[in-house]
Design a protein around this motif. Structure first.
Motif, PDB file in Angstrom:
ATOM      1  N   THR A 116      52.963   9.790 -28.134  1.00 34.90           N
ATOM      2  CA  THR A 116      51.918   8.589 -28.460  1.00 34.90           C
ATOM      3  C   THR A 116      52.610   7.496 -28.147  1.00 34.90           C
ATOM      4  OG1 THR A 116      50.690   8.003 -30.423  1.00 34.90           O
ATOM      5  CG2 THR A 116      52.720   8.446 -30.899  1.00 34.90           C
TER       6      THR A 116
ATOM      7  N   GLY B 239      49.552   6.584 -33.525  1.00 35.92           N
ATOM      8  CA  GLY B 239      49.562   8.044 -33.547  1.00 35.92           C
ATOM      9  C   GLY B 239      48.426   8.739 -33.113  1.00 35.92           C
ATOM     10  N   CYS B 240      47.706   8.425 -32.119  1.00 30.60           N
ATOM     11  CA  CYS B 240      46.217   8.710 -31.844  1.00 30.60           C
ATOM     12  C   CYS B 240      46.418  10.187 -31.488  1.00 30.60           C
ATOM     13  CB  CYS B 240      45.619   8.118 -30.878  1.00 30.60           C
ATOM     14  SG  CYS B 240      45.189   6.243 -31.449  1.00 30.60           S
ATOM     15  N   SER B 241      47.221  10.749 -30.879  1.00 34.25           N
ATOM     16  CA  SER B 241      47.520  12.097 -30.385  1.00 34.25           C
ATOM     17  C   SER B 241      48.317  13.117 -31.437  1.00 34.25           C
ATOM     18  CB  SER B 241      48.887  12.046 -28.947  1.00 34.25           C
ATOM     19  OG  SER B 241      49.967  11.548 -29.523  1.00 34.25           O
ATOM     20  N   ARG B 242      48.076  12.547 -32.820  1.00 33.60           N
ATOM     21  CA  ARG B 242      48.782  13.380 -34.043  1.00 33.60           C
ATOM     22  C   ARG B 242      50.042  13.900 -34.149  1.00 33.60           C
ATOM     23  NH1 ARG B 242      43.708  17.439 -34.607  1.00 33.60           N
ATOM     24  NH2 ARG B 242      44.561  17.977 -32.466  1.00 33.60           N
TER      25      ARG B 242
ATOM     26  N   ILE C  75      56.883   9.163 -30.585  1.00 35.39           N
ATOM     27  CA  ILE C  75      56.208   8.084 -30.695  1.00 35.39           C
ATOM     28  C   ILE C  75      56.946   6.796 -30.334  1.00 35.39           C
ATOM     29  CG2 ILE C  75      55.119   6.404 -32.573  1.00 35.39           C
ATOM     30  CD1 ILE C  75      55.410   9.111 -34.519  1.00 35.39           C
TER      31      ILE C  75
ATOM     32  N   SER D 265      49.583  -0.079 -26.786  1.00 35.01           N
ATOM     33  CA  SER D 265      50.419   0.702 -26.268  1.00 35.01           C
ATOM     34  C   SER D 265      51.947  -0.081 -25.682  1.00 35.01           C
ATOM     35  CB  SER D 265      49.943   1.515 -25.017  1.00 35.01           C
ATOM     36  OG  SER D 265      50.825   2.222 -24.256  1.00 35.01           O
TER      37      SER D 265
ATOM     38  N   ALA E  18      53.469  16.152 -29.085  1.00 33.79           N
ATOM     39  CA  ALA E  18      52.754  15.224 -28.909  1.00 33.79           C
ATOM     40  C   ALA E  18      53.395  13.797 -28.262  1.00 33.79           C
ATOM     41  CB  ALA E  18      51.915  14.517 -30.260  1.00 33.79           C
TER      42      ALA E  18
ATOM     43  N   CYS F  91      48.263  10.607 -25.820  1.00 34.40           N
ATOM     44  CA  CYS F  91      47.083   9.543 -26.213  1.00 34.40           C
ATOM     45  C   CYS F  91      46.888   8.804 -24.900  1.00 34.40           C
ATOM     46  CB  CYS F  91      47.879   8.487 -27.278  1.00 34.40           C
ATOM     47  SG  CYS F  91      48.892   7.135 -26.677  1.00 34.40           S
TER      48      CYS F  91
END
Length: 228
Positions: free
Chosen positions: A68, A73-76, A85, A25, A66, A14
């Protein structure tokens, strides 16, 4: 829709990993996509999957990770093989708390509530001034917003690191990833990532995704965190 050849390990990051790009962030140093790529490469995944592929690697062949920077969780992360996360979990407010309520209003999950004078007050908090925040741990997603909003810095950080989810996928049988219990430091997160990749290699079959393996063998999740 056509597919093109891809890397054996696809890492989605992300924008919170870029300084100044995201106000939510929690990333301050720590793991990078290069660290993740190196950890997966060390398992021998690249040679393994290429030896099993029928031609050039396609997206469904890749091990997907991912990174993030917060609970948004913008990067899924929940539809990846492994999602990391960034997380910060608050503890009980200390004596510096003025019961101003800013942290309570900041929480999108409603995980903080003010101490009242009724019988529902937790025994450990009943002596605190009315309005002091009480955390509902089950609702907290460790996003850290309350920690950054408190002008008195009265909420301590009791755990900081990574929430980790495993076994997500899209496709014809979509599945949301399962979260492992706990918040893990950088080194432990890489150990878990290593174990996940090796689990995938051990039980790999043509056409089988890591999400399928996790769904069929949920007991394997405990092995990912055993001894860490």
């Amino acid at each position: 829709m056509s597919e093109r050849a891809v890397s054996s390990c696809m890492i989605t990051v992300c924008r919170g990993f870029e300084p100044g790009r995201c106000r939510f962030s929690l990333v301050e140093g720590g793991l990078s996509s290069a660290d993740v790529d190196a950890a997966v490469a060390a398992t021998g995944w690249d040679d393994f999957v290429k030896s099993r592929a029928r031609g050039p690697l396609m997206q469904h062949d890749a091990f997907k990770v991912a990174l993030t920077g917060c609970a948004n969780g913008c990067s899924r992360p929940h539809i990846m093989d492994v999602g990391l996360i960034r997380a910060e979990r608050p503890g009980a407010a200390d004596d510096a708390c003025t019961a101003c309520g800013l942290c309570i209003r900041q929480c999108p999950e409603g995980a903080l509530a003010p101490v009242g004078n009724d019988s529902s007050c937790p025994a450990t908090m009943c002596a605190r001034p009315a309005g002091t925040p009480v955390l509902d741990a089950a609702s907290c997603v460790s996003c850290g917003r309350c920690l950054r909003r408190c002008p008195e810095h009265a909420l301590p950080v009791v755990a900081a690191g990574w929430r980790i989810v495993v076994g997500g996928r899209l496709g014809r049988r979509p599945r949301l990833a399962t979260e492992l219990p706990g918040i893990f430091d950088d080194a432990t997160a890489l150990v878990i990532l290593d174990r996940a990749a090796r689990w995938f290699m051990r039980d790999h079959r043509p056409g089988l995704r890591f999400a399928d393996i996790v769904a069929k063998s949920p007991g394997g999740l405990s092995a990912l965190v055993e001894g860490v």
